[in-house]
Design a protein around this motif. Sequence first.
Motif, short mmCIF file in Angstrom:
data_model
loop_
_atom_site.label_atom_id
_atom_site.label_comp_id
_atom_site.label_asym_id
_atom_site.label_seq_id
_atom_site.Cartn_x
_atom_site.Cartn_y
_atom_site.Cartn_z
N THR A 176 19.22 7.09 35.42
CA THR A 176 19.36 6.90 36.87
C THR A 176 18.51 7.89 37.64
O THR A 176 17.83 7.54 38.61
CB THR A 176 20.84 7.04 37.28
OG1 THR A 176 21.61 6.01 36.64
CG2 THR A 176 21.02 6.93 38.79
N TRP A 198 24.69 2.43 41.51
CA TRP A 198 24.10 3.54 40.75
C TRP A 198 25.06 4.69 40.49
O TRP A 198 24.91 5.43 39.52
CB TRP A 198 22.86 4.06 41.46
CG TRP A 198 23.16 4.64 42.83
CD1 TRP A 198 23.31 3.94 44.00
CD2 TRP A 198 23.33 6.02 43.17
NE1 TRP A 198 23.58 4.80 45.05
CE2 TRP A 198 23.59 6.08 44.57
CE3 TRP A 198 23.29 7.20 42.45
CZ2 TRP A 198 23.80 7.27 45.24
CZ3 TRP A 198 23.51 8.40 43.12
CH2 TRP A 198 23.76 8.42 44.49
N TYR A 231 16.87 -0.66 38.88
CA TYR A 231 17.66 -0.75 40.11
C TYR A 231 16.88 -1.46 41.20
O TYR A 231 15.65 -1.33 41.28
CB TYR A 231 18.03 0.66 40.62
CG TYR A 231 19.04 1.40 39.78
CD1 TYR A 231 20.40 1.09 39.88
CD2 TYR A 231 18.66 2.41 38.91
CE1 TYR A 231 21.34 1.79 39.14
CE2 TYR A 231 19.58 3.11 38.15
CZ TYR A 231 20.92 2.79 38.27
OH TYR A 231 21.86 3.47 37.53
#
Length: 436
Positions: free
Chosen positions: A79, A53, A367
């Motif tokens: 993110t 990330w 993610y």
Amino acid sequence: MSEEVNVDVEYLTRVEGHGNIVVNAKDGEIEKCEWQVIEAPRFFESMVVGRNWKELHHITSRICGICSIAHTLCSLRATESAMDVDVSDQDILLRKLALHGENMQSHVLHLGYLVLPDFMGAGSVIPLASSHPEEVKTVIRVHRLANYISELIGGRTTHPQRFVPGGLSKIPEEDELVDLKQRLKESIDDLNGIADLLEDLSPKLPDFTRETEFISLTSNQDYAFYDGMLESSDTGKISSGEYLDYIDEYIVPQSTAKYAKHNRESYMVGALARLNNNYEQLSPMAKEVAERFDLKPVTHKPFMNNVAQLVEVVHNVEDSMNMIDSLLDRGLESQEPYHQPDVEVREGRGVGAVEAPRGLLIHDYTYDEDGVCTEANAVIPTNQNHANIQLDMEKMVPNILNKTEDEIELTLEMLVRAYDPCISCSTHYLDVEFVE
């Protein structure tokens, strides 16, 4: 009217990337009219899968050397959304300031170096340095100021390093912001000079109209570049997380870049779309410039995108001064250099949306629990404009077949340049046929 028209522009000049224009007509009947994107595809969505990330915004900023700040911030917003990371008001203002700098940087480059030669009968900006030295120097001064803003906030002019998940690793000093405000104030005379020049040349803008849909970010708080809802001039507003309900990407045979549509067969993004959807949020000086060109919503003339870019540059300057005042009035919260905000890594999906100079930009990441990207999507402004360019050409060509081939070629080149396409950034598709 010529019995035959054969226009074959291979590698259109004064745009970013490679695109062709092909028009064939015989006895007034159009046999072929295509805007072709032949740039080799790139696969940034695949590059970030399997990456940590902390790395994604550095990688995706390389999608574009002109819009790298927009890609960086859009990536960070995706993110931060996925991991539910808060960003302080101070850092949001600094990020918005950087976006203003990049928008100025890109628009001034396009207007001064790529579009101006068309109106002055030159093949490039190089001869204008001799024939119109003061005008070129004015453009250079504003462009240098935009570069300085990008460097001051982002750490360098291209591919910024100071933006990190949760904030900035380093912030400017107060005296640097004071100096920047003064530079911005001094640039107003230059902007008025550019407006005077463009107003004098505006009769050379082709008078072409085709009704279309406009999509951009919108906000009640400001002229939206960094945050807001998605707005279609046809169907209204939705949240950025619902972007797939608005953006239908598809492929066509003549393009390595995807096309996009929503309510109609095409839509437009970019400066004109933003102005049409957010006119009331423009700064006072920007509205004054728009009024000089009778530019007001809703305008369906694609060549007015160039004027909308100038209006936005004026807005960028005036709004930047206001944001600097806000930062100084509240006082900058000090932080150590190489600051890294605390982020609790978690599994999730996040969508980021910002306005790049050429229009709406979206990054969408998923993610896993270790903060490793498992899926990514990037929707680039120019690939949202390709279908609109194609349909504009299809409507325009029948009306200009009475011109010479050279005149037809120049008019179509000017049409594509009016969109300020970033062709390389939009090439994300490759059709692979396996043969046994």
